[in-house]
Design a protein around this motif. Sequence first.
Motif, PDB file in Angstrom:
ATOM      1  N   VAL A   1      -4.988   6.516  -1.527  1.00 63.37           N
ATOM      2  CA  VAL A   1      -4.397   5.310  -0.951  1.00 63.37           C
ATOM      3  C   VAL A   1      -4.540   4.208  -1.991  1.00 63.37           C
ATOM      4  CG1 VAL A   1      -4.420   3.667   0.954  1.00 63.37           C
ATOM      5  CG2 VAL A   1      -5.088   6.044   1.357  1.00 63.37           C
TER       6      VAL A   1
ATOM      7  N   TYR B   1       0.782   5.899  -0.576  1.00 68.47           N
ATOM      8  CA  TYR B   1      -0.047   7.066  -0.269  1.00 68.47           C
ATOM      9  C   TYR B   1       0.439   8.286  -1.055  1.00 68.47           C
ATOM     10  CZ  TYR B   1      -0.924   4.060   3.760  1.00 68.47           C
ATOM     11  OH  TYR B   1      -1.226   2.985   4.562  1.00 68.47           O
TER      12      TYR B   1
ATOM     13  N   ARG C   1       0.842  -1.195   0.000  1.00 74.32           N
ATOM     14  CA  ARG C   1       0.000   0.000   0.000  1.00 74.32           C
ATOM     15  C   ARG C   1       0.878   1.246   0.000  1.00 74.32           C
ATOM     16  NH1 ARG C   1      -2.447  -1.133   4.264  1.00 74.32           N
ATOM     17  NH2 ARG C   1      -4.289  -2.140   3.404  1.00 74.32           N
TER      18      ARG C   1
END
Length: 365
Positions: free
Chosen positions: A222, A210, A208
């Motif tokens: 995100v 950002y 992940r």
Amino acid sequence: MTDYDPVEVTPLHAEEIERYREDALAAIRAAADLAELQAVRIAHVGDRSPLALANREIGALPPQARADAGRRVNQARAAVMAALAAREAELLAERDQRILAEETVDVSLPWDRHPLGARHPLTTLQERIVDVFVAMGYEVVEGPEVEAEWYNFDALNIPPDHPARSMQDTFWVASPDSGVVLRTHTSPAQARAMLTRRPPIYVICPGRTYRTDELDATHTPVFHQVEGLVVDEGITMAHLKGTLDAFARAMFGPEVESRLRPSYFPFTEPSAEVDLRCFVCRGASVDNPDAPCRTCNSEGWIEWGGCGVTNPRVLVACGIDPARYTAFAFGIGIERTLMFRHGVRDMHDIVEGDVRFTTAFGVEV
């Protein structure tokens, strides 16, 4: 024999006792439910009921009259108690029948009306991508999502004045002076891999990331990436192109249309953008104002990711000799890969948590 004065006690008259009894029996018959019956019980059998008060007056009668009066009161109270018990049994039976009717279970109805859960398609797709590269001999590495500025920028040849370091592009954990960011890409894991391994290095890092992007049809603040890094002797742009072509075919089939578009990244030189033909309009919206495409903005292509030959400065920063080794790296968006594979038209569908979207993909393992 002692004489007693006659005492007149009206509540103990035979006709009064009979009236109390009849009033109680009538109230019992009229009780429509258990709550009403309880109120009747208190009114006609309780401590302040007429029969209870009459029973207390027996002591005021002459001895020769007490037995007769006591018998009448007891007979009346017994009749009322019997009627209460019978009515209570009737109301309990009615209640049980009503509950059985209202709460009955139709065993002929489908038993599996609660849908099974489903893993999010981003999770299963990420695992598919890992399987593709593990089969090609790559190792999976991970890195922290809250990352040091040095790994996220400096080690990747991103200078201090680069726009990516601004508050408009990067989520800083505290302030730009804190030196801690939410990683903007999974490339820091590549730097960590080069610092802890010796070439040859073949690694991928899914995870992940950002950025301060607005949520729209193809962007989200995100998102998930898979980064690939190869460090070995004699690595060229041709190896990168072949790897990406194999990856694209594994994801989208042999008919996939892709292209490398020259671009610029501080950590690769030369650099390129990997584009795929728009899966919605198939290029038909280009120069066609009558059929605009919000997915590709009528450009006919959608960016899949970035790639390039690793800049020698990155190798030096991570302790690798660029005179002996060359490398390539790429970063691919997993959300966009999901969109291309399954015809998802809008990023909102992926991130908004509607179970109808997730369950359509099943319980894939």
